[in-house]
Design an enzyme around this catalytic site. Structure first.
Site, PDB file in Angstrom:
ATOM      1  N   GLU A 116       0.846  -1.201   0.000  1.00 36.63           N
ATOM      2  CA  GLU A 116       0.000   0.000   0.000  1.00 36.63           C
ATOM      3  C   GLU A 116       0.876   1.244   0.000  1.00 36.63           C
ATOM      4  OE1 GLU A 116      -2.295  -0.274   3.624  1.00 36.63           O
ATOM      5  OE2 GLU A 116      -2.613  -2.407   3.298  1.00 36.63           O
ATOM      6  N   LYS A 118       2.239   4.622   1.210  1.00 37.34           N
ATOM      7  CA  LYS A 118       2.197   5.188   2.562  1.00 37.34           C
ATOM      8  C   LYS A 118       1.873   6.670   2.446  1.00 37.34           C
ATOM      9  CE  LYS A 118       4.890   5.242   6.837  1.00 37.34           C
ATOM     10  NZ  LYS A 118       4.865   6.674   7.163  1.00 37.34           N
ATOM     11  N   ASP A 120       1.188  10.407   3.311  1.00 36.28           N
ATOM     12  CA  ASP A 120       1.833  11.257   4.307  1.00 36.28           C
ATOM     13  C   ASP A 120       0.809  12.224   4.886  1.00 36.28           C
ATOM     14  OD1 ASP A 120       3.807  12.194   5.850  1.00 36.28           O
ATOM     15  OD2 ASP A 120       4.897  13.240   4.274  1.00 36.28           O
ATOM     16  N   TYR A 228      -6.780   2.192   5.694  1.00 36.46           N
ATOM     17  CA  TYR A 228      -5.760   1.164   5.479  1.00 36.46           C
ATOM     18  C   TYR A 228      -5.796   0.046   6.510  1.00 36.46           C
ATOM     19  CZ  TYR A 228      -3.128   4.132   8.757  1.00 36.46           C
ATOM     20  OH  TYR A 228      -2.748   4.888   9.826  1.00 36.46           O
ATOM     21  N   LYS A 317      10.868   3.451   2.871  1.00 32.04           N
ATOM     22  CA  LYS A 317      10.749   4.896   2.691  1.00 32.04           C
ATOM     23  C   LYS A 317      11.324   5.346   1.347  1.00 32.04           C
ATOM     24  CE  LYS A 317       9.787   7.285   5.862  1.00 32.04           C
ATOM     25  NZ  LYS A 317       9.166   7.687   7.091  1.00 32.04           N
ATOM     26  N   CYS A 411      16.645  48.682 -10.974  1.00 33.98           N
ATOM     27  CA  CYS A 411      16.656  47.386 -11.644  1.00 33.98           C
ATOM     28  C   CYS A 411      18.073  46.810 -11.686  1.00 33.98           C
ATOM     29  CB  CYS A 411      16.113  47.534 -13.060  1.00 33.98           C
ATOM     30  SG  CYS A 411      16.304  46.000 -14.002  1.00 33.98           S
ATOM     31  N   CYS A 414      19.283  46.853 -15.538  1.00 31.96           N
ATOM     32  CA  CYS A 414      19.473  48.049 -16.369  1.00 31.96           C
ATOM     33  C   CYS A 414      19.559  49.329 -15.550  1.00 31.96           C
ATOM     34  CB  CYS A 414      18.340  48.173 -17.388  1.00 31.96           C
ATOM     35  SG  CYS A 414      16.746  48.567 -16.652  1.00 31.96           S
ATOM     36  N   CYS A 429      10.572  46.414 -12.785  1.00 34.38           N
ATOM     37  CA  CYS A 429      11.483  47.348 -13.449  1.00 34.38           C
ATOM     38  C   CYS A 429      10.683  48.150 -14.459  1.00 34.38           C
ATOM     39  CB  CYS A 429      12.600  46.570 -14.151  1.00 34.38           C
ATOM     40  SG  CYS A 429      13.423  47.512 -15.459  1.00 34.38           S
ATOM     41  N   CYS A 435      15.509  47.659 -20.877  1.00 32.39           N
ATOM     42  CA  CYS A 435      16.144  46.756 -19.915  1.00 32.39           C
ATOM     43  C   CYS A 435      16.581  45.485 -20.647  1.00 32.39           C
ATOM     44  CB  CYS A 435      15.159  46.423 -18.800  1.00 32.39           C
ATOM     45  SG  CYS A 435      15.759  45.149 -17.678  1.00 32.39           S
TER      46      CYS A 435
HETATM   47  S1  IVH Z   1      -0.391   0.634   8.888  1.00 33.28           S
HETATM   48  C1  IVH Z   1       0.177  -1.546  12.546  1.00 33.28           C
HETATM   49  N1  IVH Z   1      -0.743   1.456   6.441  1.00 33.28           N
HETATM   50  O1  IVH Z   1       2.241   5.528   8.686  1.00 33.28           O
HETATM   51  C2  IVH Z   1       0.299  -0.782  11.346  1.00 33.28           C
HETATM   52  N2  IVH Z   1       0.082   2.989   8.036  1.00 33.28           N
HETATM   53  O2  IVH Z   1       4.660   5.057  10.285  1.00 33.28           O
HETATM   54  C3  IVH Z   1       0.046   0.651  11.530  1.00 33.28           C
HETATM   55  N3  IVH Z   1       0.442   5.254   7.165  1.00 33.28           N
HETATM   56  O3  IVH Z   1       0.796   5.954  11.855  1.00 33.28           O
HETATM   57  C4  IVH Z   1      -0.048   1.477  10.352  1.00 33.28           C
HETATM   58  N4  IVH Z   1      -0.225   4.829   5.115  1.00 33.28           N
HETATM   59  O4  IVH Z   1      -0.211   7.218   9.866  1.00 33.28           O
HETATM   60  C5  IVH Z   1      -0.350   1.782   7.679  1.00 33.28           C
HETATM   61  N5  IVH Z   1      -1.133   2.085   4.254  1.00 33.28           N
HETATM   62  C6  IVH Z   1      -0.746   2.384   5.472  1.00 33.28           C
HETATM   63  C7  IVH Z   1      -0.331   3.683   5.815  1.00 33.28           C
HETATM   64  C8  IVH Z   1       0.089   3.947   7.112  1.00 33.28           C
HETATM   65  C9  IVH Z   1       0.227   5.757   5.950  1.00 33.28           C
HETATM   66  C10 IVH Z   1       0.974   6.011   8.309  1.00 33.28           C
HETATM   67  C11 IVH Z   1       0.119   5.912   9.542  1.00 33.28           C
HETATM   68  C12 IVH Z   1       1.012   5.358  10.611  1.00 33.28           C
HETATM   69  C13 IVH Z   1       2.370   5.661  10.088  1.00 33.28           C
HETATM   70  C14 IVH Z   1       3.373   4.662  10.626  1.00 33.28           C
END
Ligand code: IVH
Length: 677
Positions: A116, A118, A120, A228, A317, A411, A414, A429, A435
């Site tokens: 999945e 992740k 932010d 998620y 990451k 400027c 010029c 300017c 210029c």
């Molecule tokens: S699972 C036990 N799935 O990442 C598992 N977390 O670094 C707990 N996050 O606090 C989280 N996308 O805010 C999970 N597909 C995803 C996620 C996800 C973003 C964030 C979430 C969590 C943090 C952990």
């Protein structure tokens, strides 16, 4: 008196609105145009106002309405909200799989992982009881968080009621609340306009929006939710794999990520990572990595937890999109319209996949807002294809000799006077084409591929021509001789011949291209096209009154004013005359009434990233040809222009059999339709 009919209508309206919401947010397939949704919502609001006894907390009308709070109360998470271990490279993933296998003992087959993106954003918990949203809470420290129910209720992708049947009596849905990039940029643009503090990144903006005590403020922020996982489950059960649980959550009305995939083995996990890394910039939201979860809940249980993280999951990451570096200096660049923009010169730093050594600072207000001094350590952000930004100053690292940024009194290119227009934060300017910086930029623009398309008239050459005094306005480029050209650096006979041939070719152009090439302020390609089609000839346009100009779609008072200033300016008109005398020519365009425009009556959708044009330009060009541009694909869509990164709209178009074209084809069509830009 509430009659049965009224009660039935209210229930039906609610069910209908919930269904449309589900189609829009979860299936990404709006069933009806916005106006129809709004009409039904208005009807429900009317009925509820007339019969307040019918209002229920989970009615779609009740998303905003709670009074501002004095503070957030604390809630306990019955099932703790854990965090994830991180892996920073492919080896980290291999090590993770090793630990999994060691713990499980021998495994015969490849392990299945749910992959999945992740997101932010901010982790939240949503508790549904009897299918109704009862409580929304932040993660907090994992054991206790804050009650943000009133705020989460305002987020339209969070259902107030679960759909369908078979859900547990108590179901805790977990997921991420985030702000899509477009919403973040819009929020910051407004903040900038109003001289307010901007948000550092979408994550902070999402957090700030959720922390509002007044839910109306949260409601005004375009937050989204994506599920998620789950927490507490009571009085019912869930499927036996992570992926099946997410599919089930979707059936119950929760939005899940469309890029969720199940793969076998850790190598496939790495391949998934590589694929998403390529698409990362084109996604409409920030992701900071990929989460891999052992798919089987049975295996998850056997693996268990270590301190605050599960042994069955890991986050791989992506490289950071924010880094710290030092501000070496602030320089001032003069643009084509004379706007003087401060540019940060930075100690080069690798961020968001590229080495960044410059970043725009927008204007003086931005520098003041950041409290920036030369020598400061700053945070630089580069996410998506957005140009790098300085987002904050690390005050603790300010050296004693940090210097204030001083703005030029004249400027920098010029020496002409500069002015700061009252309504603008921009320093400008006043030198006009005296210029050299403005003149160079004007020539670059004039020669650009989408303007006069003069091949070989590159940046370095224009610099030399202007610096040597050979070119004092754009028309002068057509009187350059071979001898003069050959006297320039790096210009051999062949290059000179090629350039002269390109100049000759460029003389035969179209009215929209010519208008665009003139570089009139605020007149982009699409506006140029609209003007050309409306007036048909340069003369008709040049003699149009302000009110006649305003009749053109897309032309407002500001553009009309810039146009009139240009046509009233003797110097500008003398340059146009000189260009015509040099042989620049085009055919007039037959003026077409709106209903006879080539795309009249058609509905188009533009999605993904358009490299040459940009989405707004493409939309304006379509409108100039009479098309309606819609935000979503339906069976009434005539054509979809899809660039890289196009997501669900593209899928939808394919599903409905709507024609899909790429940007190159789109440009060819525009040309065929006489939008010769
Ligand atoms: S699972 C036990 N799935 O990442 C598992 N977390 O670094 C707990 N996050 O606090 C989280 N996308 O805010 C999970 N597909 C995803 C996620 C996800 C973003 C964030 C979430 C969590 C943090 C952990």
């Amino acid at each position: 008196m509430v009659t049965d009919d009224i009660r039935a209508e209210v229930l039906e309206l609610r069910a209908q609105l919930e269904d449309w919401n589900y189609r829009y947010y979860v299936l990404d397939d709006p069933g009806v145009p916005d106006v129809e949704y709004d009409r039904n919502m208005a009807r429900l609001q009317d009925l509820e106002a007339q019969y307040p006894q019918l209002v229920t907390p989970d009615s779609p009308t009740q998303r905003v309405g709670a009074a501002p709070l004095d503070g957030f109360s604390t809630v306990r998470h019955e099932v703790p909200m854990l965090s994830l271990d991180n892996a920073f490279d492919a080896q980290g993933l291999v090590d993770f799989q090793r630990r999994v296998i060691d713990r499980l003992g021998t495994v015969d087959a490849l392990i299945e992982y749910c992959c999945e993106p992740k997101l932010d954003g901010i982790a939240v918990s949503l508790v549904y009881r009897g299918g109704r949203l009862e409580r929304g809470a932040t993660r907090g420290d994992g054991s206790t968080g804050e009650d943000i129910t009133a705020n989460v209720r305002t987020i339209e992708s969070i259902p107030l009621r679960l759909r369908g049947a078979g859900y547990p009596e108590v179901l805790e849905v977990r997921g991420e609340i985030y702000l899509p990039r477009a919403g973040f940029e819009a929020l910051n643009a407004t903040a900038r306009e109003q001289g307010e503090k901007t948000f550092v990144n979408p994550r902070n903006a999402a957090a700030g929006s959720l922390r509002q005590l007044d839910p109306r403020i949260t409601a005004s922020r375009p937050l989204e939710f994506c599920c998620y996982g789950y927490g507490l489950v009571d009085g019912g059960s869930l499927p036996a794999t992570q992926s099946a649980i997410l599919e089930q959550m979707r059936e119950w009305g929760q939005r899940i990520n469309s890029d969720m995939r199940v793969v076998e083995g850790i190598e496939a996990c790495e391949a998934y990572y590589e694929q998403l890394a390529v698409r990362r910039d084109a996604l409409p939201y920030d992701i900071d990595g990929i989460v891999y979860k052992v798919n089987s809940l049975g295996l998850q249980e056997r693996l268990g937890f270590v301190s605050r993280a599960p042994r069955w999951a890991i986050a791989r990451k992506f490289p950071a999109q924010e880094e710290m570096t030092q501000l070496l200096d602030v320089e001032f660049q003069v643009g084509r319209t004379g706007a003087i923009t401060p540019v940060a010169r930075l100690e080069p730093v690798f961020v968001g996949g590229v080495t960044v050594s410059n970043a725009t600072l927008h204007n003086a207000d931005e520098i003041a807002r950041l409290g920036l001094r030369i020598g400061d350590t700053v945070v630089v952000r580069r996410a998506g294809d957005v140009i790098p930004q300085v987002v904050s100053v690390v005050l603790e690292k300010r050296p004693a000799d940090a210097r204030e940024v001083s703005f030029p009194q004249s400027c920098p290119a010029c020496g002409s006077a500069v002015e700061r227009e009252e309504s603008e934060a921009v320093l400008r300017c006043l030198g006009g084409l005296v210029c050299p910086a403005q003149l160079k930029a004007a020539i670059w623009h004039f020669a650009a591929r989408r303007a006069m398309d003069i091949d070989g008239l590159g940046d370095k050459l224009v610099e030399q021509l202007v610096d040597a005094g050979l070119v004092k306005n754009v028309a002068d480029i057509y009187s350059l001789g071979k001898e003069q050209l050959m006297g320039l650096e790096r210009m051999g006979e062949k290059s000179a011949d090629n350039l002269l041939a390109a100049l000759q070719r460029s003389k035969s152009t179209t009215l929209p291209r010519f208008l665009f090439a003139l570089g009139i302020r605020e007149v982009g390609e699409a506006t140029a096209l609209g003007l050309a089609r409306h007036f048909g000839s340069f003369e008709a346009l040049a003699s149009a009154s302000e009110s006649q100009l305003l009749e053109v779609e897309d032309v407002g008072p500001v553009v009309a004013d810039h146009l009139r200033q240009f046509f009233d300016d003797q110097h500008s008109m003398a340059v146009v005359q000189a260009l015509r005398s040099a042989g620049v020519h085009w055919d007039d365009i037959e003026v077409t009434p709106a209903q006879a425009l080539p795309l009249a009556g058609q509905t188009w959708v533009v999605t993904g990233k358009l490299e040459a044009m940009g989405r707004n330009e493409a939309k304006a060009a379509l409108q100039a040809l009479g098309a309606k541009v819609a935000g979503s694909v339906s069976k009434n869509t005539d054509c979809v222009v899809a660039g890289p990164g196009a997501g669900s709209k593209l899928g939808k178009a394919q599903e409905l059999g709507v024609e899909v074209i790429d940007e190159a084809t789109f440009m060819l069509r525009l040309r065929d339709f006489g939008g010769g830009v």
